[in-house]
Design an enzyme around this catalytic site. Structure first.
Site, PDB file in Angstrom:
ATOM      1  N   ASP A  19       0.963  -1.326  -0.047  1.00 48.85           N
ATOM      2  CA  ASP A  19      -0.048  -0.057   0.143  1.00 48.85           C
ATOM      3  C   ASP A  19       0.950   1.308  -0.116  1.00 48.85           C
ATOM      4  O   ASP A  19       2.136   1.217   0.525  1.00 48.85           O
ATOM      5  CB  ASP A  19      -0.912   0.123   1.294  1.00 48.85           C
ATOM      6  CG  ASP A  19      -2.142   0.849   1.064  1.00 48.85           C
ATOM      7  OD1 ASP A  19      -2.362   1.605   0.029  1.00 48.85           O
ATOM      8  OD2 ASP A  19      -2.452   1.379   2.120  1.00 48.85           O
ATOM      9  N   ASN A  67     -10.692  -2.828  -6.290  1.00 52.08           N
ATOM     10  CA  ASN A  67      -9.801  -1.747  -7.307  1.00 52.08           C
ATOM     11  C   ASN A  67     -10.449  -1.479  -8.657  1.00 52.08           C
ATOM     12  O   ASN A  67      -9.875  -0.603  -8.906  1.00 52.08           O
ATOM     13  CB  ASN A  67      -8.279  -2.237  -7.207  1.00 52.08           C
ATOM     14  CG  ASN A  67      -7.378  -2.246  -5.995  1.00 52.08           C
ATOM     15  OD1 ASN A  67      -6.345  -3.029  -6.060  1.00 52.08           O
ATOM     16  ND2 ASN A  67      -7.763  -1.459  -4.999  1.00 52.08           N
ATOM     17  N   GLU A 206       0.948 -13.720  11.885  1.00 54.66           N
ATOM     18  CA  GLU A 206       1.473 -12.531  12.809  1.00 54.66           C
ATOM     19  C   GLU A 206       1.223 -11.405  11.866  1.00 54.66           C
ATOM     20  O   GLU A 206       1.564 -11.416  10.455  1.00 54.66           O
ATOM     21  CB  GLU A 206       2.656 -12.650  13.256  1.00 54.66           C
ATOM     22  CG  GLU A 206       2.953 -13.687  14.099  1.00 54.66           C
ATOM     23  CD  GLU A 206       2.428 -13.566  15.560  1.00 54.66           C
ATOM     24  OE1 GLU A 206       2.469 -12.226  16.185  1.00 54.66           O
ATOM     25  OE2 GLU A 206       1.807 -14.584  16.109  1.00 54.66           O
TER      26      GLU A 206
END
Length: 241
Positions: A19, A67, A206
């Site tokens: 991003d 998107n 994680e």
């Protein structure tokens, strides 16, 4: 490698939500596509950093099912970038022993892009180094819905009994069925959400949310995050005695 054994090691599979390309370009007074091109160049560096970090599998979020809501200019530019990227990098991936796979709903993509994706998967199919998976027109909910549809079809056809459907059954119908689940998911640009990425697969992953915009995300930062993963205490719901 078992879950217990993996606790003292780095992540085998890292997934990245890349991003910040558009913001990176805007901060420099350039169009958003300038940032996407810079981000594409960064991918190569992170792929090359995987062996030293002990990462066997790298999955990157290139284009989501959401998107398509962006401007036609940006979407068209991204599709052109994907075609050029695959054509440019295919032989390099073979030379570097990188196996390429794509996940996502392919039919909406144009025929030329789909053909290049098929070709990239075919010519790198023998590679035994880093496994690079590119999520293109991908959404986690869409993937699960498509998987459930295929599973239901097998039940209806008598290939599978409904009583045999368990949480171990569904992954065999996912786009990622040949991949291990990600150990570590990284999102760049300071946003702290998972944006419909690998929802099923990341149940025990994680997470690292970093402020760095993707074009500025360096192999050094990647290595640091992988190293930090190895120091985490992963109990998978258990309590140490």
């Amino acid at each position: 490698m078992s879950r217990d054994e993996s606790q003292s090691h780095g992540p085998r599979h890292v997934a990245i939500i890349m991003d910040g390309n558009g913001r990176w370009a805007t901060m420099r007074g350039r169009p958003r596509l300038f940032g996407h091109h810079a981000g594409a160049r960064r991918v190569r560096e992170i792929v090359e950093a995987c062996p030293a970090a002990g990462v066997d599998y790298l999955t990157i979020f290139a284009f989501s099912t959401e998107n398509w809501r962006r401007t036609q200019v940006e979407v068209a530019g991204l599709m052109s970038l994907f075609r050029r990227y695959i054509m440019k990098e295919m032989q390099a991936f073979v030379k570097e022993n990188v196996r390429v796979r794509f996940i996502g709903d392919r039919p909406r993509l144009d025929a030329k892009l789909r053909g290049l994706m098929d070709e990239a998967e075919a010519i790198t199919g023998h590679c035994t180094g880093t496994n690079l998976t590119i999520a293109l027109n991908y959404g986690g909910r869409d993937e699960v819905a498509r998987a459930v549809k295929r599973l239901a079809q097998d039940v209806a056809a008598g290939k599978l009994r409904s009583d045999d459907v368990t949480e171990e059954t569904l992954p065999r119908y996912l786009d990622t069925r040949v991949l291990p689940d990600p150990d570590l998911v990284i999102r760049t640009s300071g946003e702290a959400r998972i944006s419909n990425f690998l929802l099923w697969q990341s149940a025990y992953a994680e997470y690292e949310f970093v402020d760095t915009l993707w074009p500025d995300f360096t192999p050094e930062e990647f290595a640091r995050l992988c190293g930090a993963y190895g120091r985490r205490d992963r109990r998978y719901g258990a309590v140490k005695a």
